[in-house]
Design an enzyme around this catalytic site. Structure first.
Site, short mmCIF file in Angstrom:
data_model
loop_
_atom_site.label_atom_id
_atom_site.label_comp_id
_atom_site.label_asym_id
_atom_site.label_seq_id
_atom_site.Cartn_x
_atom_site.Cartn_y
_atom_site.Cartn_z
N ARG A 44 11.95 15.86 -50.28
CA ARG A 44 13.04 14.97 -50.18
C ARG A 44 12.81 13.72 -50.98
O ARG A 44 13.73 13.06 -51.60
CB ARG A 44 13.35 14.75 -48.60
CG ARG A 44 13.97 15.76 -47.89
CD ARG A 44 14.12 15.54 -46.58
NE ARG A 44 15.34 14.41 -46.35
CZ ARG A 44 15.49 13.51 -45.32
NH1 ARG A 44 14.67 13.81 -44.32
NH2 ARG A 44 16.43 12.82 -45.28
N CYS B 199 11.94 5.84 -43.84
CA CYS B 199 11.91 7.42 -43.89
C CYS B 199 13.42 7.55 -44.33
O CYS B 199 14.19 7.27 -45.20
CB CYS B 199 11.51 7.73 -42.64
SG CYS B 199 12.31 7.35 -41.09
#
Length: 296
Positions: free
Chosen positions: A195, A254
């Site tokens: 990611r 995050c």
């Protein structure tokens, strides 16, 4: 007073001594938001309160008419997929479950401290020092013979939790953007490498990461025994990651401000001073017009 971690044995001793404390079960699953509460109802530490990520620890608001995505309320403290509620709204929730300023808080989950870390940080942000993560979570508690219950959540007397000066720093999108590329800011992204590199993006509309960010997946803080790694090992790993960057400039993020917390907590366990959290994280950054995106 426990302020970072406590062991299952230490929690048992507190319970035996009838210490004034409250235990919170923060088990959750992003793919199935109802499953955490189901697991709580099947087995939890006796007397524990369930803290739902979406309802208690976030302020999602109402869905947008066009996109269908929940929009933060105007008084939310951050944006992103899991907007922080205002400190005042969070204090109302704490008062509603009966948590008071003179209590020790103990938080745990079944997810490697991924979700209970959110409540640990929020209590610090509310000015409450006496909060600790149960190292190893419910698994460690059961492994030491700790009892579990399938009882429904106990009833609570309303308390009057009072906010105090924040003990941790919240950073907003405009702060991160203003300092980008100017020094004095070291971003650490806790998402999985795929990611971070922008190869896949299962949750947000844009793949990639904030330019210049370093990548440390939050799972790297947990050892094979399910507990946080020893402090010297954590310190060595963060020093290698930072490679000369000033630890005091670190801002953790995050996808939505949740899984960044294990990195933040791990740095404190390693002996670094408390660092900042960008709670809106990638989910807010990538939805904000004209902000740069990096891949690879």
């Amino acid at each position: 007073m426990y302020t970072t971690l406590l062991s299952a044995e230490q929690l048992a001793a507190l319970l035996d001594a009838r210490a004034r404390l409250m235990i919170f079960d923060c088990t959750f699953d992003l793919a199935d938001p109802k499953s955490g509460e189901k697991q709580y109802l099947q087995a939890h530490i006796p007397g524990a309160v369930y803290a739902h990520l979406d309802h208690a620890l976030s302020d999602k608001g109402t869905p947008d008419a066009q996109s269908g995505e929940p929009q933060p309320h105007q008084d939310a403290a951050s944006g992103g997929r899991h907007p922080l509620p205002s400190r005042e709204k969070f204090a109302m929730w704490l008062s509603g479950v009966g948590f008071a300023n003179d209590m020790q808080a103990v938080v745990y989950d079944r997810n490697g401290a991924n979700y209970c870390g959110r409540l640990w940080w929020m209590l610090k942000w509310a000015g409450h020092e006496a909060v600790a993560v149960l190292d190893g979570g419910l698994q460690a508690w059961q492994a030491t013979g700790g009892a579990v219950s399938a009882d429904t959540e106990p009833s609570h007397f309303q308390s009057n939790f009072e906010l105090r000066a924040p003990l941790r720093t919240l950073v907003r999108t405009q702060d991160v953007a203003r300092r980008l590329g100017r020094g004095g800011q070291t971003l650490i992204d806790a998402r999985a490498p795929q990611r971070f590199r922008g190869e896949v993006e299962p949750l947000d509309p844009v793949a990639g990461h904030i330019p210049g960010a370093l990548n440390r997946p939050f799972v790297q803080n947990i050892g094979t025994d399910g507990r946080f790694k020893p402090a010297p090992q954590l310190r060595a790993e963060f020093e290698q990651l930072l490679a000369g960057h000033d630890p005091s400039t670190v801002v953790h993020h995050c996808g939505s401000g949740v899984s960044a917390i294990p990195n933040l907590l791990a740095m404190e366990l390693a002996g670094f001073a408390p660092t900042a959290l960008y709670a809106g994280s990638w989910s807010e950054w990538c939805r904000t017009p004209d902000l740069p995106v990096e891949k690879g």
